[in-house]
Scaffold this motif. Structure first.
Motif, PDB file in Angstrom:
ATOM      1  N   VAL A   1       1.927 -11.850  87.001  1.00  0.00           N
ATOM      2  CA  VAL A   1       0.657 -11.189  86.717  1.00  0.00           C
ATOM      3  C   VAL A   1       0.202 -11.599  85.320  1.00  0.00           C
ATOM      4  O   VAL A   1       0.935 -11.427  84.347  1.00  0.00           O
ATOM      5  N   ILE A   2      -0.997 -12.148  85.235  1.00  0.00           N
ATOM      6  CA  ILE A   2      -1.578 -12.497  83.938  1.00  0.00           C
ATOM      7  C   ILE A   2      -2.690 -11.504  83.633  1.00  0.00           C
ATOM      8  O   ILE A   2      -3.605 -11.309  84.445  1.00  0.00           O
ATOM      9  N   LEU A   3      -2.594 -10.866  82.480  1.00  0.00           N
ATOM     10  CA  LEU A   3      -3.553  -9.846  82.083  1.00  0.00           C
ATOM     11  C   LEU A   3      -4.573 -10.438  81.114  1.00  0.00           C
ATOM     12  O   LEU A   3      -4.211 -10.904  80.034  1.00  0.00           O
TER      13      LEU A   3
ATOM     14  N   ARG B   1       1.218 -18.322  93.563  1.00  0.00           N
ATOM     15  CA  ARG B   1      -0.044 -17.601  93.725  1.00  0.00           C
ATOM     16  C   ARG B   1      -0.105 -16.439  92.728  1.00  0.00           C
ATOM     17  O   ARG B   1      -0.099 -15.268  93.105  1.00  0.00           O
ATOM     18  N   PRO B   2      -0.122 -16.773  91.443  1.00  0.00           N
ATOM     19  CA  PRO B   2      -0.110 -15.722  90.421  1.00  0.00           C
ATOM     20  C   PRO B   2      -1.363 -14.862  90.467  1.00  0.00           C
ATOM     21  O   PRO B   2      -2.459 -15.326  90.816  1.00  0.00           O
ATOM     22  N   ILE B   3      -1.180 -13.594  90.129  1.00  0.00           N
ATOM     23  CA  ILE B   3      -2.287 -12.637  90.086  1.00  0.00           C
ATOM     24  C   ILE B   3      -2.920 -12.678  88.703  1.00  0.00           C
ATOM     25  O   ILE B   3      -2.222 -12.605  87.690  1.00  0.00           O
ATOM     26  N   VAL B   4      -4.231 -12.810  88.652  1.00  0.00           N
ATOM     27  CA  VAL B   4      -4.976 -12.793  87.392  1.00  0.00           C
ATOM     28  C   VAL B   4      -5.864 -11.560  87.401  1.00  0.00           C
ATOM     29  O   VAL B   4      -6.736 -11.419  88.267  1.00  0.00           O
ATOM     30  N   VAL B   5      -5.624 -10.647  86.451  1.00  0.00           N
ATOM     31  CA  VAL B   5      -6.437  -9.436  86.358  1.00  0.00           C
ATOM     32  C   VAL B   5      -7.431  -9.614  85.212  1.00  0.00           C
ATOM     33  O   VAL B   5      -7.039  -9.709  84.048  1.00  0.00           O
TER      34      VAL B   5
ATOM     35  N   GLY C   1      -7.276  -0.464  79.074  1.00  0.00           N
ATOM     36  CA  GLY C   1      -6.178  -1.238  78.504  1.00  0.00           C
ATOM     37  C   GLY C   1      -5.263  -1.868  79.538  1.00  0.00           C
ATOM     38  O   GLY C   1      -5.528  -1.859  80.745  1.00  0.00           O
ATOM     39  N   ARG C   2      -4.137  -2.414  79.044  1.00  0.00           N
ATOM     40  CA  ARG C   2      -3.242  -3.202  79.880  1.00  0.00           C
ATOM     41  C   ARG C   2      -2.609  -2.399  81.013  1.00  0.00           C
ATOM     42  O   ARG C   2      -2.361  -2.921  82.094  1.00  0.00           O
ATOM     43  N   THR C   3      -2.340  -1.118  80.763  1.00  0.00           N
ATOM     44  CA  THR C   3      -1.687  -0.311  81.794  1.00  0.00           C
ATOM     45  C   THR C   3      -2.551  -0.249  83.045  1.00  0.00           C
ATOM     46  O   THR C   3      -2.063  -0.417  84.166  1.00  0.00           O
ATOM     47  N   GLY C   4      -3.841  -0.005  82.873  1.00  0.00           N
ATOM     48  CA  GLY C   4      -4.746   0.036  84.015  1.00  0.00           C
ATOM     49  C   GLY C   4      -4.847  -1.298  84.720  1.00  0.00           C
ATOM     50  O   GLY C   4      -4.911  -1.363  85.953  1.00  0.00           O
ATOM     51  N   SER C   5      -4.848  -2.376  83.956  1.00  0.00           N
ATOM     52  CA  SER C   5      -4.907  -3.705  84.568  1.00  0.00           C
ATOM     53  C   SER C   5      -3.649  -3.996  85.374  1.00  0.00           C
ATOM     54  O   SER C   5      -3.711  -4.541  86.474  1.00  0.00           O
ATOM     55  N   LEU C   6      -2.506  -3.626  84.816  1.00  0.00           N
ATOM     56  CA  LEU C   6      -1.261  -3.854  85.540  1.00  0.00           C
ATOM     57  C   LEU C   6      -1.199  -2.999  86.793  1.00  0.00           C
ATOM     58  O   LEU C   6      -0.687  -3.432  87.831  1.00  0.00           O
ATOM     59  N   ALA C   7      -1.746  -1.781  86.734  1.00  0.00           N
ATOM     60  CA  ALA C   7      -1.781  -0.932  87.917  1.00  0.00           C
ATOM     61  C   ALA C   7      -2.589  -1.591  89.033  1.00  0.00           C
ATOM     62  O   ALA C   7      -2.244  -1.465  90.216  1.00  0.00           O
ATOM     63  N   CYS C   8      -3.643  -2.313  88.688  1.00  0.00           N
ATOM     64  CA  CYS C   8      -4.411  -3.051  89.691  1.00  0.00           C
ATOM     65  C   CYS C   8      -3.525  -4.078  90.398  1.00  0.00           C
ATOM     66  O   CYS C   8      -3.608  -4.260  91.612  1.00  0.00           O
TER      67      CYS C   8
ATOM     68  N   ASP D   1      -2.869 -13.048  75.651  1.00  0.00           N
ATOM     69  CA  ASP D   1      -2.728 -13.111  74.191  1.00  0.00           C
ATOM     70  C   ASP D   1      -1.561 -14.007  73.772  1.00  0.00           C
ATOM     71  O   ASP D   1      -1.491 -14.439  72.619  1.00  0.00           O
ATOM     72  N   VAL D   2      -0.638 -14.244  74.675  1.00  0.00           N
ATOM     73  CA  VAL D   2       0.567 -15.039  74.384  1.00  0.00           C
ATOM     74  C   VAL D   2       0.564 -16.234  75.346  1.00  0.00           C
ATOM     75  O   VAL D   2       1.287 -16.261  76.339  1.00  0.00           O
ATOM     76  N   PRO D   3      -0.259 -17.253  75.063  1.00  0.00           N
ATOM     77  CA  PRO D   3      -0.570 -18.249  76.086  1.00  0.00           C
ATOM     78  C   PRO D   3       0.326 -19.482  76.159  1.00  0.00           C
ATOM     79  O   PRO D   3       0.240 -20.238  77.123  1.00  0.00           O
ATOM     80  N   LEU D   4       1.182 -19.703  75.166  1.00  0.00           N
ATOM     81  CA  LEU D   4       1.849 -21.000  75.099  1.00  0.00           C
ATOM     82  C   LEU D   4       3.335 -20.964  75.431  1.00  0.00           C
ATOM     83  O   LEU D   4       4.075 -21.881  75.084  1.00  0.00           O
ATOM     84  N   VAL D   5       3.777 -19.921  76.129  1.00  0.00           N
ATOM     85  CA  VAL D   5       5.158 -19.933  76.630  1.00  0.00           C
ATOM     86  C   VAL D   5       5.233 -20.970  77.756  1.00  0.00           C
ATOM     87  O   VAL D   5       4.273 -21.176  78.490  1.00  0.00           O
TER      88      VAL D   5
END
Length: 207
Positions: free
Chosen positions: A10-12, A48-52, A85-92, A108-112
């Protein structure tokens, strides 16, 4: 014990990016956007990653729609309550992937890289994919007791499901860490887990 459950990634990227002045997900970092770097990394465990997305959903959806040769197939979710915020997005994402262990990566942490993603997957499987577990990478800073945790993180299916029952939709995601059992981590030497793409200065540094 059966085979480890596959991770859903999941990418937020639902925020307004007001301090940056442009959508973080679409910020250019070399040959591709911040979001595409993350999608490339997490596709090592989930094709098939989820993008919120939220505030910039239309622009992000259009951007990915133009990239027809991607080796992964992102699944877009629009969070209309992105201000929570992120909690609501992750709940989606939990609603879309009920019962799944989630690898959660904020834009926010894109280069891992894929190596780190695969290490998270391996460590999670070795721990037995605990239903209420939380796994995060960390770096050592100073004394042996000083660990600095970063992103992405993995949440067990039951812990992730608890987000849907949260009485406070805007509760910071970090507070759910206190409800995790067990709390897991492993040392890495990649400072990219601490990147914070928030301001134009941050973007210049990451470039």
């Amino acid at each position: 014990q059966g085979p480890p459950r596959p991770l859903r990634a999941v990418i937020l990227c639902a925020g307004a990016s007001s301090r940056l002045g442009e959508p973080k997900a679409l910020a250019r970092l070399g040959r591709q956007s911040a979001l595409e770097w993350l999608l490339e990394a997490v596709s090592a465990v989930d094709p098939r990653p989820i993008v919120v997305a939220g505030r910039h959903f239309a622009a992000i959806d259009a951007h990915l729609g133009r990239r027809v040769s991607l080796p992964y197939t992102p699944f877009m979710i629009e969070n209309g309550r992105w201000r929570d915020g992120r909690t609501g997005s992750l709940a989606c994402a939990v609603q879309e992937a009920p019962g799944a262990d989630l690898l959660v990566a904020p834009v926010d942490v894109p280069l891992v890289g894929q190596d780190l993603i695969l290490a998270l997957e391996s460590s999670w499987a070795k721990a037995g994919s605990p239903d209420r577990g939380w796994l995060a990478p960390w770096t050592q800073e100073g004394a042996a007791s000083m660990r600095r945790y970063g992103h992405p993180v993995v949440l067990g299916a039951e812990l992730a499901g608890s987000l849907l029952r949260a009485a406070e939709p805007a509760r910071p995601l970090s507070r759910f860490r206190a409800e995790a059992h067990p709390l897991l981590g492993f040392e890495v030497y990649d400072m990219a887990i601490h990147d914070d793409l928030d301001t134009p200065e941050d973007l210049a540094r990451l470039r």
